[in-house]
Design a protein around this motif. Structure first.
Motif, PDB file in Angstrom:
ATOM      1  N   ARG A  56     -12.437  43.136  49.794  1.00 60.44           N
ATOM      2  CA  ARG A  56     -11.132  43.362  49.179  1.00 60.44           C
ATOM      3  C   ARG A  56     -10.213  42.140  49.286  1.00 60.44           C
ATOM      4  N   LEU A  57     -10.646  41.118  49.991  1.00 63.90           N
ATOM      5  CA  LEU A  57      -9.822  39.928  50.142  1.00 63.90           C
ATOM      6  C   LEU A  57      -9.747  39.155  48.829  1.00 63.90           C
ATOM      7  N   PRO A  58      -8.652  38.441  48.600  1.00 69.54           N
ATOM      8  CA  PRO A  58      -8.542  37.639  47.382  1.00 69.54           C
ATOM      9  C   PRO A  58      -9.482  36.438  47.424  1.00 69.54           C
ATOM     10  N   ALA A  59      -9.963  36.032  46.282  1.00 69.98           N
ATOM     11  CA  ALA A  59     -10.808  34.844  46.194  1.00 69.98           C
ATOM     12  C   ALA A  59     -10.062  33.659  46.788  1.00 69.98           C
ATOM     13  N   GLY A  60     -10.777  32.876  47.586  1.00 70.41           N
ATOM     14  CA  GLY A  60     -10.168  31.724  48.239  1.00 70.41           C
ATOM     15  C   GLY A  60      -9.831  31.963  49.692  1.00 70.41           C
ATOM     16  N   ALA A  61      -9.836  33.220  50.136  1.00 71.21           N
ATOM     17  CA  ALA A  61      -9.604  33.540  51.543  1.00 71.21           C
ATOM     18  C   ALA A  61     -10.892  33.283  52.332  1.00 71.21           C
ATOM     19  N   ALA A  62     -10.878  33.586  53.628  1.00 72.40           N
ATOM     20  CA  ALA A  62     -12.076  33.409  54.453  1.00 72.40           C
ATOM     21  C   ALA A  62     -12.130  34.484  55.525  1.00 72.40           C
ATOM     22  N   VAL A  63     -13.346  34.779  55.949  1.00 68.57           N
ATOM     23  CA  VAL A  63     -13.604  35.706  57.051  1.00 68.57           C
ATOM     24  C   VAL A  63     -14.171  34.911  58.220  1.00 68.57           C
ATOM     25  N   VAL A  64     -13.665  35.181  59.422  1.00 69.36           N
ATOM     26  CA  VAL A  64     -14.232  34.606  60.641  1.00 69.36           C
ATOM     27  C   VAL A  64     -14.923  35.735  61.387  1.00 69.36           C
ATOM     28  N   PHE A  65     -16.245  35.726  61.365  1.00 60.67           N
ATOM     29  CA  PHE A  65     -17.044  36.794  61.958  1.00 60.67           C
ATOM     30  C   PHE A  65     -17.302  36.480  63.420  1.00 60.67           C
ATOM     31  N   ARG A  66     -16.677  37.263  64.309  1.00 60.18           N
ATOM     32  CA  ARG A  66     -16.872  37.108  65.745  1.00 60.18           C
ATOM     33  C   ARG A  66     -17.740  38.260  66.235  1.00 60.18           C
ATOM     34  N   ALA A  67     -19.000  37.969  66.490  1.00 61.03           N
ATOM     35  CA  ALA A  67     -19.950  39.012  66.856  1.00 61.03           C
ATOM     36  C   ALA A  67     -19.858  39.396  68.320  1.00 61.03           C
ATOM     37  N   ALA A  87     -16.864  38.369  46.514  1.00 54.99           N
ATOM     38  CA  ALA A  87     -15.407  38.262  46.405  1.00 54.99           C
ATOM     39  C   ALA A  87     -14.917  36.829  46.223  1.00 54.99           C
ATOM     40  N   GLY A  88     -15.815  35.840  46.349  1.00 51.54           N
ATOM     41  CA  GLY A  88     -15.365  34.457  46.283  1.00 51.54           C
ATOM     42  C   GLY A  88     -14.639  34.028  47.542  1.00 51.54           C
ATOM     43  N   VAL A  89     -15.097  34.559  48.677  1.00 54.78           N
ATOM     44  CA  VAL A  89     -14.463  34.341  49.979  1.00 54.78           C
ATOM     45  C   VAL A  89     -15.439  33.586  50.878  1.00 54.78           C
ATOM     46  N   LYS A  90     -14.933  32.648  51.675  1.00 53.73           N
ATOM     47  CA  LYS A  90     -15.789  31.909  52.594  1.00 53.73           C
ATOM     48  C   LYS A  90     -16.081  32.733  53.840  1.00 53.73           C
ATOM     49  N   LEU A  91     -17.194  32.401  54.508  1.00 55.13           N
ATOM     50  CA  LEU A  91     -17.586  33.091  55.728  1.00 55.13           C
ATOM     51  C   LEU A  91     -17.832  32.071  56.830  1.00 55.13           C
ATOM     52  N   ARG A 211      -6.676  43.673  58.147  1.00 60.57           N
ATOM     53  CA  ARG A 211      -7.481  44.864  57.853  1.00 60.57           C
ATOM     54  C   ARG A 211      -6.619  45.969  57.268  1.00 60.57           C
ATOM     55  N   SER A 212      -5.451  46.204  57.882  1.00 59.95           N
ATOM     56  CA  SER A 212      -4.560  47.258  57.416  1.00 59.95           C
ATOM     57  C   SER A 212      -3.996  46.946  56.035  1.00 59.95           C
ATOM     58  N   ALA A 213      -3.570  45.706  55.819  1.00 61.82           N
ATOM     59  CA  ALA A 213      -2.945  45.337  54.548  1.00 61.82           C
ATOM     60  C   ALA A 213      -3.901  45.457  53.381  1.00 61.82           C
ATOM     61  N   PHE A 214      -5.164  45.133  53.620  1.00 65.77           N
ATOM     62  CA  PHE A 214      -6.145  45.152  52.527  1.00 65.77           C
ATOM     63  C   PHE A 214      -7.033  46.395  52.556  1.00 65.77           C
ATOM     64  N   ALA A 215      -6.598  47.415  53.257  1.00 68.03           N
ATOM     65  CA  ALA A 215      -7.403  48.635  53.381  1.00 68.03           C
ATOM     66  C   ALA A 215      -7.610  49.333  52.047  1.00 68.03           C
ATOM     67  N   GLU A 216      -6.649  49.234  51.153  1.00 68.81           N
ATOM     68  CA  GLU A 216      -6.767  49.937  49.878  1.00 68.81           C
ATOM     69  C   GLU A 216      -6.596  48.996  48.697  1.00 68.81           C
ATOM     70  N   ALA A 217      -6.957  47.752  48.897  1.00 71.28           N
ATOM     71  CA  ALA A 217      -6.819  46.771  47.822  1.00 71.28           C
ATOM     72  C   ALA A 217      -7.845  46.990  46.739  1.00 71.28           C
ATOM     73  N   VAL A 218      -7.626  46.346  45.616  1.00 73.12           N
ATOM     74  CA  VAL A 218      -8.551  46.440  44.497  1.00 73.12           C
ATOM     75  C   VAL A 218      -9.939  45.974  44.924  1.00 73.12           C
ATOM     76  N   VAL A 219     -10.956  46.718  44.571  1.00 80.99           N
ATOM     77  CA  VAL A 219     -12.324  46.344  44.866  1.00 80.99           C
ATOM     78  C   VAL A 219     -12.989  45.856  43.596  1.00 80.99           C
ATOM     79  N   ARG A 220     -13.616  44.697  43.654  1.00 87.37           N
ATOM     80  CA  ARG A 220     -14.271  44.145  42.464  1.00 87.37           C
ATOM     81  C   ARG A 220     -15.546  44.903  42.145  1.00 87.37           C
TER      82      ARG A 220
END
Length: 221
Positions: A56-67, A87-91, A211-220
């Protein structure tokens, strides 16, 4: 890029401030222009099923995966990679180079204690996006890194709950002495983000607030 009305007001506020900060920082130095304006940090407890936020994140954002050594790290990482690609998001993956390579991540996020590994990682992985945590107590690391993530800016939960908040003035002062672009993390949400205007930050980072802000964002689709 402004977000559509299909996103929550909180999501739009965070993205608007993040992109405005990135543009302002890029006007001073070209480096921030290549960086994601918004970083979503995952946490096994606070962000269950992080791929749902990632898609649900906008294109151009990024996720930092902390396992954090979770037994399902590979499965979660692959689901995040699928979601971020769509989504066009970096990981980015936290610390674990082997996991990052296995899920074909775009780079690594290093804890402060491991920031000195960045030059060696850069040599082995020249096109990786490399960020590192920084809490402002020591001279900021520079070599091999693309950006720093400074926290906590505001009173925060999680691992930063016992650390004193820098405040806007403290954060701004630290940004000025850093030789790299700096993200703001810790207590950053739709209500506090605008206070960072003019701070020199290259973007925003968060965990539960994103997480809360994008909980109900548009899904591609």
């Amino acid at each position: 890029m402004n977000l559509s009305a299909g996103y929550s007001a909180e999501a739009r506020a965070l993205w608007d401030v993040a992109t405005a900060l990135n543009r302002a920082a890029a006007a001073v130095s070209p480096r921030p222009a290549a960086l994601p304006p918004l970083l979503f940090f995952t946490d096994p407890v606070r962000t269950p099923r992080p791929w749902e936020t990632a898609k649900r994140l906008p294109a151009g954002a990024a996720v930092v995966f902390r396992a954090f050594g979770a037994p399902d790290a590979m499965e979660t990482g692959r689901r995040l990679r699928d979601a971020t690609r769509a989504a066009g998001v970096k990981l980015l993956v936290g610390l674990d180079s082997d996991l990052a390579r296995s899920v074909q991540a775009d780079g690594l996020h290093l804890p402060e204690r491991a920031a000195t590994r960045a030059p060696a990682i850069r040599t082995a992985w020249p096109d990786a996006l490399l960020t590192a945590a920084w809490h402002g107590a020591e001279t900021p690391p520079v070599q091999g890194l693309d950006a720093l993530v400074l926290s906590p800016v505001f009173p925060a939960g999680g691992a930063s709950a016992d650390k004193p908040a820098l405040g806007v003035q403290g954060f701004t002062a630290q940004v000025r002495r850093a030789a790299l672009p700096v993200y703001a993390l810790g207590g950053v949400d739709a209500k506090t983000a605008d206070r960072l205007t003019g701070s020199g930050a290259c973007g925003l980072a968060g965990v539960g607030a994103i997480r809360s802000a994008f909980a109900e964002a548009v899904v591609r689709t």
